[in-house]
Design an enzyme around this catalytic site. Structure first.
Site, mmCIF file in Angstrom:
data_model
loop_
_atom_site.group_PDB
_atom_site.id
_atom_site.type_symbol
_atom_site.label_atom_id
_atom_site.label_comp_id
_atom_site.label_asym_id
_atom_site.label_seq_id
_atom_site.Cartn_x
_atom_site.Cartn_y
_atom_site.Cartn_z
ATOM 1 N N LYS A 206 0.839 -1.198 0.000
ATOM 2 C CA LYS A 206 0.000 0.000 0.000
ATOM 3 C C LYS A 206 0.879 1.256 0.000
ATOM 4 O O LYS A 206 0.686 2.162 -0.789
ATOM 5 C CB LYS A 206 -0.899 -0.025 1.234
ATOM 6 C CG LYS A 206 -1.772 1.185 1.360
ATOM 7 C CD LYS A 206 -2.563 1.164 2.651
ATOM 8 C CE LYS A 206 -3.204 2.516 2.895
ATOM 9 N NZ LYS A 206 -3.861 2.611 4.191
ATOM 10 N N GLU A 212 10.842 -4.897 3.591
ATOM 11 C CA GLU A 212 10.839 -6.319 3.216
ATOM 12 C C GLU A 212 10.351 -6.515 1.781
ATOM 13 O O GLU A 212 10.935 -7.254 0.993
ATOM 14 C CB GLU A 212 9.909 -7.110 4.153
ATOM 15 C CG GLU A 212 10.387 -7.236 5.586
ATOM 16 C CD GLU A 212 9.865 -6.127 6.493
ATOM 17 O OE1 GLU A 212 9.627 -4.992 5.999
ATOM 18 O OE2 GLU A 212 9.710 -6.390 7.699
ATOM 19 N N GLY A 267 -4.339 -1.410 5.915
ATOM 20 C CA GLY A 267 -3.569 -2.587 5.481
ATOM 21 C C GLY A 267 -4.223 -3.897 5.877
ATOM 22 O O GLY A 267 -4.342 -4.823 5.074
ATOM 23 N N ARG A 268 -4.699 -3.985 7.114
ATOM 24 C CA ARG A 268 -5.254 -5.254 7.597
ATOM 25 C C ARG A 268 -6.670 -5.512 7.084
ATOM 26 O O ARG A 268 -7.265 -6.540 7.413
ATOM 27 C CB ARG A 268 -5.208 -5.312 9.119
ATOM 28 C CG ARG A 268 -5.784 -4.095 9.820
ATOM 29 C CD ARG A 268 -5.345 -4.106 11.280
ATOM 30 N NE ARG A 268 -5.649 -2.878 12.010
ATOM 31 C CZ ARG A 268 -4.897 -1.791 11.986
ATOM 32 N NH1 ARG A 268 -3.837 -1.729 11.220
ATOM 33 N NH2 ARG A 268 -5.204 -0.732 12.726
ATOM 34 N N GLU A 353 -3.493 -5.620 15.924
ATOM 35 C CA GLU A 353 -3.012 -4.366 15.346
ATOM 36 C C GLU A 353 -4.079 -3.281 15.508
ATOM 37 O O GLU A 353 -3.771 -2.104 15.589
ATOM 38 C CB GLU A 353 -2.661 -4.566 13.867
ATOM 39 C CG GLU A 353 -1.680 -3.527 13.353
ATOM 40 C CD GLU A 353 -1.202 -3.772 11.932
ATOM 41 O OE1 GLU A 353 -1.908 -4.406 11.147
ATOM 42 O OE2 GLU A 353 -0.109 -3.284 11.604
ATOM 43 N N HIS A 384 -4.066 -32.154 21.413
ATOM 44 C CA HIS A 384 -2.999 -33.019 21.923
ATOM 45 C C HIS A 384 -1.819 -32.202 22.418
ATOM 46 O O HIS A 384 -0.726 -32.734 22.602
ATOM 47 C CB HIS A 384 -2.590 -34.009 20.830
ATOM 48 C CG HIS A 384 -3.760 -34.830 20.380
ATOM 49 N ND1 HIS A 384 -4.173 -35.958 21.058
ATOM 50 C CD2 HIS A 384 -4.666 -34.610 19.394
ATOM 51 C CE1 HIS A 384 -5.270 -36.426 20.465
ATOM 52 N NE2 HIS A 384 -5.597 -35.627 19.463
ATOM 53 N N LYS A 512 9.230 -0.162 11.944
ATOM 54 C CA LYS A 512 9.722 0.022 10.567
ATOM 55 C C LYS A 512 10.844 1.066 10.536
ATOM 56 O O LYS A 512 11.883 0.881 9.904
ATOM 57 C CB LYS A 512 8.586 0.521 9.665
ATOM 58 C CG LYS A 512 7.592 -0.532 9.225
ATOM 59 C CD LYS A 512 6.643 0.083 8.185
ATOM 60 C CE LYS A 512 5.652 -0.912 7.647
ATOM 61 N NZ LYS A 512 4.798 -0.398 6.578
HETATM 62 O O1 G6P Z 1 1.252 -2.659 2.257
HETATM 63 P P1 G6P Z 1 2.395 -2.050 2.954
HETATM 64 O O2 G6P Z 1 2.371 -0.548 2.904
HETATM 65 O O3 G6P Z 1 3.703 -2.601 2.446
HETATM 66 O O4 G6P Z 1 2.311 -2.400 4.453
HETATM 67 C C1 G6P Z 1 2.377 -3.710 4.945
HETATM 68 C C2 G6P Z 1 2.040 -3.725 6.407
HETATM 69 O O5 G6P Z 1 2.886 -2.753 7.003
HETATM 70 C C3 G6P Z 1 2.693 -2.396 8.336
HETATM 71 O O6 G6P Z 1 3.450 -3.218 9.117
HETATM 72 C C4 G6P Z 1 1.263 -2.240 8.749
HETATM 73 O O7 G6P Z 1 1.160 -2.228 10.119
HETATM 74 C C5 G6P Z 1 0.383 -3.307 8.156
HETATM 75 O O8 G6P Z 1 -0.982 -3.008 8.452
HETATM 76 C C6 G6P Z 1 0.601 -3.362 6.697
HETATM 77 O O9 G6P Z 1 -0.279 -4.286 6.128
#
Ligand code: G6P
Length: 549
Positions: A206, A212, A267-268, A353, A384, A512
């Site tokens: 986003k 990463e 994002g979530r 989150e 188990h 981050k």
């Molecule tokens: O989609 P991006 O901008 O790469 O973000 C990826 C992720 O980054 C962060 O860690 C946010 O807390 C997440 O909610 C998000 O989904």
């Protein structure tokens, strides 16, 4: 005292909790044959039995009164209506618009977002069809057979877990591989099995700034170029999903290969946007759309059902009951369906989150516990291992059991055993086993009096452990969409009750930023003495080991 804890309904609940703590669900079931029939609800093909909870009708009434007193209905309408309820980032929260098939407009800042939502869905549909049909080929004219979906957090968990959960619906044209971790093992393991001429990379970010995802995409690009692809061939093999179009084009993704999303999609909550492109590629657009339609059906239920019959509201308020009045620190999700094994990890991000917060929307510290730890894994495996703690541990761990009533390619013997374990666990948690029952068992085994007493203490299970059971006919795309939306709304309701902004994540953001600063320390761009002594010495050890290689 905060607004929440001074609500009359909160006071009522406090008193009820004190009274009910010594009462046992076993006795409630015995005294009230209609309890199970009364404590159930339905939404979008999902049946909820919540009778195995430590609640009476009076508790449910007080919980709903608390939800109303905290302004749940108005907050819910504000979310659906596009108000900027994410007040620290001044953003609307409109994942519901991404699955809005009502034909009604959704305004953000006075402008209807639905035309661009629908146009993006059309773009996903057309692109999926062209990859599946073989019209979109790699640069040598060969079909695309593999998709590498790169992203992390919400740009990974949603697509990966939905694709996994819907395995029986997989389209056979392409195989989708997911890569999230910056640990190079992951991307290298995936790429080494693939033919670059037949591989499509979908880079999902986003913000287009997540370390990463950028690094994994750079590695994929290097792999592609080293294997013989040229810079201009990249356009056929790399597409991106992002709300940051300028950063994506700067990175080298052709503008026509960028699928947009918007800042009003958290994002979530983003699997419903073009972040879901890998789902569409894995299953076909029709199934992706059914997923959205199931979520839309749950949205309608959440919007219109009275709170008393509203499945997300009931589940949310039960969670509040245990978190705030029974000191429950965690909540466990137990899908009795192998393909749904990823759901606990998905809900973990969604819930923790969103509601892992310690100040209210106004910035005041909370004087009550907020979001619980979410965990869990597939049944029956956990029976188990960790179920021991749920049965006999010293705290309360509310559990959500879930089970499809039928499964594709059903093996009746396996499925009946799976179901019996699921139902049997909820029964055992509720009933427990008394000291007297354990003692009688030991007596039958012929143990002497002292041994009977000694062992019966260990074998006694208090029971009275709460659980919800969620049943659905099959885990098809529609039902999965509804199930995920159910948890989204549950988390939303709890955020409203706890007066949180459930839509920012400053703690994650700090990670981050610091990660990037430490990387500068490791690469020597920043003086290590700028860090605390502990971090400085960790960096020094890392640099020393790597200098020796
Ligand atoms: O989609 P991006 O901008 O790469 O973000 C990826 C992720 O980054 C962060 O860690 C946010 O807390 C997440 O909610 C998000 O989904």
């Amino acid at each position: 005292m905060s607004k929440l804890t001074s609500q009359p309904a909160w006071q009522d609940l406090s008193q009820l909790a004190a009274t009910l703590k010594d009462q046992h669900m076993r006795d409630w079931f015995a005294a009230d044959p209609a309890r199970a029939e009364r404590m159930q609800a339905d939404a979008a093909g999902i049946f909820l039995d919540y009778s195995k909870n430590r609640v009476t009708d009076e508790v449910m009434t007080a919980l709903m009164a608390l939800a109303r007193a905290q302004g749940l209905e108005a907050h819910r309408d504000a979310m659906f209506g596009g108000d900027a309820i994410n007040n620290t980032e001044n953003r609307a929260v409109l994942h519901t618009a991404l699955r809005n098939f009502s034909g009604q407009p959704v305004p953000v800042g006075g402008e209807d977002v639905m035309p661009e939502v629908m146009a993006t869905l059309d773009k996903i549909e057309a692109f999926t069809a062209s990859v599946h049909s073989g019209e979109h080929t790699g640069y040598t004219g060969k079909r695309i057979t593999d998709v590498v979906a790169i992203g992390i957090g919400g740009s990974f968990l949603g697509p990966k877990i939905m694709t996994e959960a819907l395995k029986p619906y997989t389209h056979d044209a392409v195989k989708v591989h997911f890569v999230a971790n910056v640990d190079g093992c992951h991307i290298h393991d995936v790429l080494q099995t693939l033919d670059h001429e037949q591989t499509l990379v979908v880079m999902s970010s986003k913000s287009f700034s997540t370390q990463e995802t950028l690094q994994n995409t750079l590695s994929a690009k290097a792999w592609f170029l080293n294997a013989g692809g040229s810079q201009q061939d990249i356009a056929r093999h790399f597409v991106a999903v992002s709300s940051n179009i300028s950063a994506a084009t700067e990175f080298g993704i052709a503008e026509e290969n960028i699928f947009p999303m918007w800042d009003w999609v958290g994002g979530r909550y983003s699997l419903w946007s073009a972040i879901g492109l890998p789902i569409s590629l894995a299953l076909g657009f029709t199934h992706f759309k059914r997923l959205l339609e199931g979520a839309h059906e749950m949205d309608n239920h959440f919007k219109t059902a009275p709170l008393e019959n509203n499945v997300p509201v009931i589940m949310a308020m039960l969670g509040v009951w245990y978190r705030n009045f029974f000191e429950a620190q965690s909540h466990v999700l137990l899908p009795y369906y192998h393909y749904l094994r990823g759901l606990p990890a998905y809900v973990q991000q969604l819930d923790m989150e969103s509601n892992g917060k310690q100040v209210t929307q106004n910035g005041d510290p909370v004087d009550y516990p907020t979001g619980p730890i979410i965990w869990g894994s597939e049944g029956t495996n956990g029976q188990h291992s960790f179920h021991q703690l749920i049965h006999q541990g010293s705290g309360v761990i509310p559990a959500d059991f879930m089970l499809p009533l039928t499964v594709p390619n059903q093996d009746d013997t396996h499925h009946a055993m799976l179901a019996s374990n699921c139902f049997g666990q909820t029964q055992a948690l509720m009933q427990g086993k008394t000291f007297e029952e354990c003692y009688a068992d030991l007596e039958r085994q012929g143990l002497d009096e002292a041994e009977r007493v000694r062992l019966a203490h260990h074998k006694t299970m208090p029971g009275n452990k709460p659980s919800n059971t969620l049943l659905f006919e099959q885990l098809d795309p529609f039902t999965l969409g509804a199930l995920v939306a159910l948890y989204e709304h549950k988390v939303f309701v709890q955020g409203v009750v706890w007066q949180l902004n459930s839509f920012d994540q400053w703690g994650v953001e700090l990670g981050k930023v610091l990660g990037n600063q430490v990387l500068d320390g490791i690469t020597g761009k920043r003086d290590s003495s700028e860090f605390d002594r502990s971090t400085e010495q960790l960096i020094a050890r890392f640099r020393q080991s790597n200098a020796q290689r």
